[in-house]
Design an enzyme around this catalytic site. Sequence first.
Site, PDB file in Angstrom:
ATOM      1  N   HIS A   1       2.622   1.066 -10.629  1.00  0.00           N
ATOM      2  CA  HIS A   1       2.644   0.217  -9.441  1.00  0.00           C
ATOM      3  C   HIS A   1       1.297  -0.505  -9.348  1.00  0.00           C
ATOM      4  O   HIS A   1       0.443  -0.348 -10.239  1.00  0.00           O
ATOM      5  CB  HIS A   1       2.951   1.042  -8.189  1.00  0.00           C
ATOM      6  CG  HIS A   1       2.080   2.264  -8.057  1.00  0.00           C
ATOM      7  ND1 HIS A   1       0.730   2.194  -7.818  1.00  0.00           N
ATOM      8  CD2 HIS A   1       2.365   3.588  -8.160  1.00  0.00           C
ATOM      9  CE1 HIS A   1       0.230   3.409  -7.760  1.00  0.00           C
ATOM     10  NE2 HIS A   1       1.200   4.283  -7.976  1.00  0.00           N
TER      11      HIS A   1
ATOM     12  N   HIS B   1      -1.989   1.329 -10.146  1.00  0.00           N
ATOM     13  CA  HIS B   1      -2.352   1.474 -11.569  1.00  0.00           C
ATOM     14  C   HIS B   1      -2.908   0.149 -12.105  1.00  0.00           C
ATOM     15  O   HIS B   1      -3.876   0.128 -12.870  1.00  0.00           O
ATOM     16  CB  HIS B   1      -1.127   1.842 -12.406  1.00  0.00           C
ATOM     17  CG  HIS B   1      -0.514   3.169 -12.072  1.00  0.00           C
ATOM     18  ND1 HIS B   1       0.700   3.288 -11.436  1.00  0.00           N
ATOM     19  CD2 HIS B   1      -0.957   4.428 -12.278  1.00  0.00           C
ATOM     20  CE1 HIS B   1       0.991   4.568 -11.280  1.00  0.00           C
ATOM     21  NE2 HIS B   1       0.002   5.286 -11.768  1.00  0.00           N
TER      22      HIS B   1
END
Length: 286
Positions: A34, A37
């Site tokens: 997501h 990250h």
Amino acid sequence: MITVHTIRELREHVRNARNSGRRIGFVPTMGNLHEGHISLIERSLTADCFTVSSIFVNPLQFNDKSDLARYPRTLPADQEKLAAAGCDLLFAPDVDEMYPNGQDAQSIVHVPVVSEGLCGGSRPGHFDGVSTVVSKLFNQVLPDMAFFGEKDFQQVAVIRKMVNDLCMPVEIVPVPTKRAADGLALSSRNGYLSAEERALAPGLYQTLSEIADDFKAGKDLSDSLKNAEERLNQRGFRTDYLEIRRTSDLAPATLNDHSVVVLGAAFLGSARLIDNLQVTLNQAND
Ligand code: PAF
């Protein structure tokens, strides 16, 4: 972006990058990526690093085997996201590549004190699994810098202590938590929430913010935490823990501390959510 699945190929690509003068930045993940990250990848690129990410759902850090079985595996979508973000190399090993002699025969890295309590208390063995896999990944990638999200605040403390205690030549860079507009910390586990639970989910961050306000106001810590737990449960959660710790070493906080972190974990349906909020005072509360 190149994807490799073996340590041999990984080392070859990293060696080439290093020989061409690049520093190596590393973003270890368990996939199902997501924006949180992606912000780690961006941070590594900002540091002008040849950026390596790993995707490995590490069985050693799951104390609950049903949690491991249902953990989302989304490699093709993750590859697209990493490539779009500008990641240079993805290492996606399988379990045999990481634990060729089996998990029971694996030497374990144990980081004392900071691994205990909080998530370490609720998930026995979890941080041994994390520190073991991260030390293996560090030895495979040999990064100059490694980037970790602050949502997993205790994890960052464990990795920092491990690197320090074992003299690993890697700089650990914590990156602030990415949140949805309503305050919910982004997490792969948010995907487990029903629409109804998703609407309740910001209640965890809200409760941590209220504890932070109590701390700033100098209110009794144990009263504040007890009342907050009642409110969190009324908001639809089943509280695992709510605590205030010193930011520097995660030791229990007192009202004399200037820099603390409020940490919480709570179940919402079958999802266990964690979050934290750092509080820095200009001067002591007294
Ligand atoms: O934070 C995670 O996703 C994992 O704990 C890590 C650091 C990739 C180790 O498996």
